[in-house]
Design a protein around this motif. Sequence first.
Motif, PDB file in Angstrom:
ATOM      1  N   TRP A 147       2.019   6.674  10.365  1.00 37.81           N
ATOM      2  CA  TRP A 147       3.025   8.357  10.478  1.00 37.81           C
ATOM      3  C   TRP A 147       1.938   9.329  11.160  1.00 37.81           C
ATOM      4  CZ3 TRP A 147       7.722   8.944   9.779  1.00 37.81           C
ATOM      5  CH2 TRP A 147       8.715   8.164   9.421  1.00 37.81           C
ATOM      6  N   ARG A 148      -0.015   8.631  10.832  1.00 32.82           N
ATOM      7  CA  ARG A 148      -1.153   9.770  11.194  1.00 32.82           C
ATOM      8  C   ARG A 148      -0.484  11.137   9.851  1.00 32.82           C
ATOM      9  NH1 ARG A 148      -3.589   6.770  15.353  1.00 32.82           N
ATOM     10  NH2 ARG A 148      -1.255   5.608  16.760  1.00 32.82           N
ATOM     11  N   ASP A 149      -0.513  12.532  10.797  1.00 32.24           N
ATOM     12  CA  ASP A 149      -0.463  13.575   9.824  1.00 32.24           C
ATOM     13  C   ASP A 149       1.075  13.708   9.296  1.00 32.24           C
ATOM     14  OD1 ASP A 149       0.050  14.645  12.614  1.00 32.24           O
ATOM     15  OD2 ASP A 149      -1.255  16.012  11.741  1.00 32.24           O
ATOM     16  N   PHE A 150       2.188  13.412  10.107  1.00 29.50           N
ATOM     17  CA  PHE A 150       3.168  13.788  10.159  1.00 29.50           C
ATOM     18  C   PHE A 150       3.526  13.835   8.044  1.00 29.50           C
ATOM     19  CE2 PHE A 150       7.319  13.165  10.626  1.00 29.50           C
ATOM     20  CZ  PHE A 150       8.141  14.321  10.803  1.00 29.50           C
ATOM     21  N   PRO A 151       3.091  13.378   7.531  1.00 23.68           N
ATOM     22  CA  PRO A 151       3.389  12.825   6.188  1.00 23.68           C
ATOM     23  C   PRO A 151       3.191  14.567   5.242  1.00 23.68           C
ATOM     24  CG  PRO A 151       3.529  10.326   6.173  1.00 23.68           C
ATOM     25  CD  PRO A 151       2.376  11.539   7.708  1.00 23.68           C
ATOM     26  N   PRO A 195      11.139  10.588  16.900  1.00 26.65           N
ATOM     27  CA  PRO A 195      11.144  12.256  17.564  1.00 26.65           C
ATOM     28  C   PRO A 195       9.385  12.292  16.810  1.00 26.65           C
ATOM     29  CG  PRO A 195      13.091  11.324  16.377  1.00 26.65           C
ATOM     30  CD  PRO A 195      11.624   9.816  16.854  1.00 26.65           C
ATOM     31  N   GLN A 196       9.049  12.183  15.984  1.00 26.48           N
ATOM     32  CA  GLN A 196       7.723  12.762  15.448  1.00 26.48           C
ATOM     33  C   GLN A 196       6.613  12.813  16.408  1.00 26.48           C
ATOM     34  OE1 GLN A 196       8.772   9.456  14.342  1.00 26.48           O
ATOM     35  NE2 GLN A 196       7.418   8.238  13.676  1.00 26.48           N
ATOM     36  N   SER A 197       6.808  12.071  17.018  1.00 21.44           N
ATOM     37  CA  SER A 197       5.524  11.980  17.813  1.00 21.44           C
ATOM     38  C   SER A 197       5.739  13.122  19.437  1.00 21.44           C
ATOM     39  CB  SER A 197       5.024  10.463  18.220  1.00 21.44           C
ATOM     40  OG  SER A 197       4.150   9.855  17.362  1.00 21.44           O
ATOM     41  N   ASP A 198       7.009  12.408  20.052  1.00 18.01           N
ATOM     42  CA  ASP A 198       7.368  12.788  20.864  1.00 18.01           C
ATOM     43  C   ASP A 198       6.997  14.333  20.730  1.00 18.01           C
ATOM     44  OD1 ASP A 198       6.934  10.364  21.829  1.00 18.01           O
ATOM     45  OD2 ASP A 198       8.926  10.116  22.474  1.00 18.01           O
ATOM     46  N   GLN A 199       8.103  14.623  19.967  1.00 21.54           N
ATOM     47  CA  GLN A 199       8.871  16.107  19.748  1.00 21.54           C
ATOM     48  C   GLN A 199       8.874  16.396  18.557  1.00 21.54           C
ATOM     49  OE1 GLN A 199       9.351  18.777  22.346  1.00 21.54           O
ATOM     50  NE2 GLN A 199      10.285  17.195  24.129  1.00 21.54           N
ATOM     51  N   PRO A 200       7.426  16.949  17.842  1.00 21.13           N
ATOM     52  CA  PRO A 200       6.753  16.821  16.710  1.00 21.13           C
ATOM     53  C   PRO A 200       7.419  18.208  15.777  1.00 21.13           C
ATOM     54  CG  PRO A 200       4.857  16.980  17.628  1.00 21.13           C
ATOM     55  CD  PRO A 200       5.993  16.811  18.316  1.00 21.13           C
ATOM     56  N   GLU A 201       7.337  19.595  16.870  1.00 21.83           N
ATOM     57  CA  GLU A 201       7.981  20.700  15.867  1.00 21.83           C
ATOM     58  C   GLU A 201       9.471  21.058  16.185  1.00 21.83           C
ATOM     59  OE1 GLU A 201       4.988  22.594  15.355  1.00 21.83           O
ATOM     60  OE2 GLU A 201       3.988  21.175  16.300  1.00 21.83           O
ATOM     61  N   GLU A 240       0.614  -1.391  -0.335  1.00 25.54           N
ATOM     62  CA  GLU A 240       0.328   0.242   0.240  1.00 25.54           C
ATOM     63  C   GLU A 240       0.980   0.974  -0.013  1.00 25.54           C
ATOM     64  OE1 GLU A 240      -2.414   0.832   3.068  1.00 25.54           O
ATOM     65  OE2 GLU A 240      -0.271   0.032   4.693  1.00 25.54           O
ATOM     66  N   TYR A 241       0.180   2.625  -0.733  1.00 25.11           N
ATOM     67  CA  TYR A 241       1.306   3.273  -0.985  1.00 25.11           C
ATOM     68  C   TYR A 241       0.434   4.935  -0.499  1.00 25.11           C
ATOM     69  CZ  TYR A 241      -0.246   4.130  -5.889  1.00 25.11           C
ATOM     70  OH  TYR A 241      -1.034   4.462  -6.731  1.00 25.11           O
ATOM     71  N   ALA A 242       0.869   5.719  -0.644  1.00 24.33           N
ATOM     72  CA  ALA A 242       0.122   7.200  -0.897  1.00 24.33           C
ATOM     73  C   ALA A 242       1.406   8.260  -0.866  1.00 24.33           C
ATOM     74  CB  ALA A 242      -0.504   7.747   1.097  1.00 24.33           C
ATOM     75  N   CYS A 243       0.418   9.141  -1.682  1.00 25.26           N
ATOM     76  CA  CYS A 243       1.075   9.958  -2.769  1.00 25.26           C
ATOM     77  C   CYS A 243       0.711  11.344  -2.045  1.00 25.26           C
ATOM     78  CB  CYS A 243       0.993   9.881  -3.914  1.00 25.26           C
ATOM     79  SG  CYS A 243       1.263   8.807  -5.497  1.00 25.26           S
ATOM     80  N   ILE A 244       1.228  12.450  -1.770  1.00 20.35           N
ATOM     81  CA  ILE A 244       0.981  13.305  -0.980  1.00 20.35           C
ATOM     82  C   ILE A 244       1.871  15.019  -2.000  1.00 20.35           C
ATOM     83  CG2 ILE A 244       1.036  15.194   1.495  1.00 20.35           C
ATOM     84  CD1 ILE A 244       1.221  11.662   2.052  1.00 20.35           C
ATOM     85  N   GLY A 245       1.760  16.239  -1.872  1.00 23.91           N
ATOM     86  CA  GLY A 245       2.098  17.024  -2.604  1.00 23.91           C
ATOM     87  C   GLY A 245       2.615  16.995  -3.471  1.00 23.91           C
ATOM     88  N   PRO A 246       3.292  17.382  -4.447  1.00 20.86           N
ATOM     89  CA  PRO A 246       3.496  17.868  -5.700  1.00 20.86           C
ATOM     90  C   PRO A 246       4.913  16.128  -6.320  1.00 20.86           C
ATOM     91  CG  PRO A 246       5.156  18.797  -4.824  1.00 20.86           C
ATOM     92  CD  PRO A 246       4.428  18.789  -3.908  1.00 20.86           C
ATOM     93  N   ALA A 247       4.058  16.293  -8.043  1.00 17.47           N
ATOM     94  CA  ALA A 247       4.457  14.866  -8.133  1.00 17.47           C
ATOM     95  C   ALA A 247       5.950  15.491  -8.282  1.00 17.47           C
ATOM     96  CB  ALA A 247       4.013  14.900  -9.506  1.00 17.47           C
ATOM     97  N   PRO A 248       6.494  13.753  -8.943  1.00 16.65           N
ATOM     98  CA  PRO A 248       8.052  14.144  -8.862  1.00 16.65           C
ATOM     99  C   PRO A 248       8.344  14.162 -10.339  1.00 16.65           C
ATOM    100  CG  PRO A 248       7.077  11.885  -8.596  1.00 16.65           C
ATOM    101  CD  PRO A 248       5.880  12.495  -8.243  1.00 16.65           C
TER     102      PRO A 248
END
Length: 275
Positions: free
Chosen positions: A49-53, A245-251, A22-30
Amino acid sequence: MMQVDWTDGKTGFLTAGGKSLEYACIGPAPDQAPTIVMLHEGLGCLALWRDFPQRVAQATGCGVFVYSRAGYGQSDPADLPRPLDYMTREAVDVLPEVLDGFGFRQGILMGHSDGATIAAIYAGSVEDFRVRGLILMAPHFFTEEMGLTEIAKAKELFETGDLKSKMAKYHRDPENTFRGWNDSWLAPGFKSWNVGEVIDYLRIPVLAIQGRDDQYGTLAQIDEIDSRIYSPLDTAILDDCRHSPQSDQPEQTLAAIADFTARLIRIEQESVEIR
């Protein structure tokens, strides 16, 4: 072979390593911007990954490609037992097909935990000039006793606690997911596992992110990169941060990723102008 017709928000399945992933594409194409390829941790998947991507795409302006390896999320189950060099096989045998499958042109491999190790192995083993940088979050290059102790605790939680039912919300076969990771790390032969030599072959900039309180690995993993690497290394060592890190200190994590990516893109643009 191209399998993905990229549009922002598109999800689907591609075939790599003989498995449907399974995959997801986010944002501009290659063909419109660099792509950040995200590789998940040992019990992770696309959904976890939740909303991190999305946040990475917004912070960097890059496209983001996320996928679940075999045995994870809604991808095909993995063949068990996994060989003890399963991360090397993922990097050398499967990841090239994933990158070609969505039409990767240039960008960054960004991995977390097992995913970071796979990204580093790929960059140190496969000659691919499309990969311009690495972002490694909580990477593993060798086993540590404290990490193996935590992995043994996870086995107990899976067998006697509610970990299996929690995993079933995200993985279509939680038994396959867990065994593929846990049985490998706890196998007697795995104690001597070490892939530190791949660092010697890295020739691209690296950002290494690690929590000071990571329960699966110490700062010795980051020291290993620092002592062996020939290319530029940035490190972000985060306080009040465990293994994610992406969950504990996302900013702080996003800020480090955005800064590193912006500098890479600027260097790319300057080299094009010089030519």
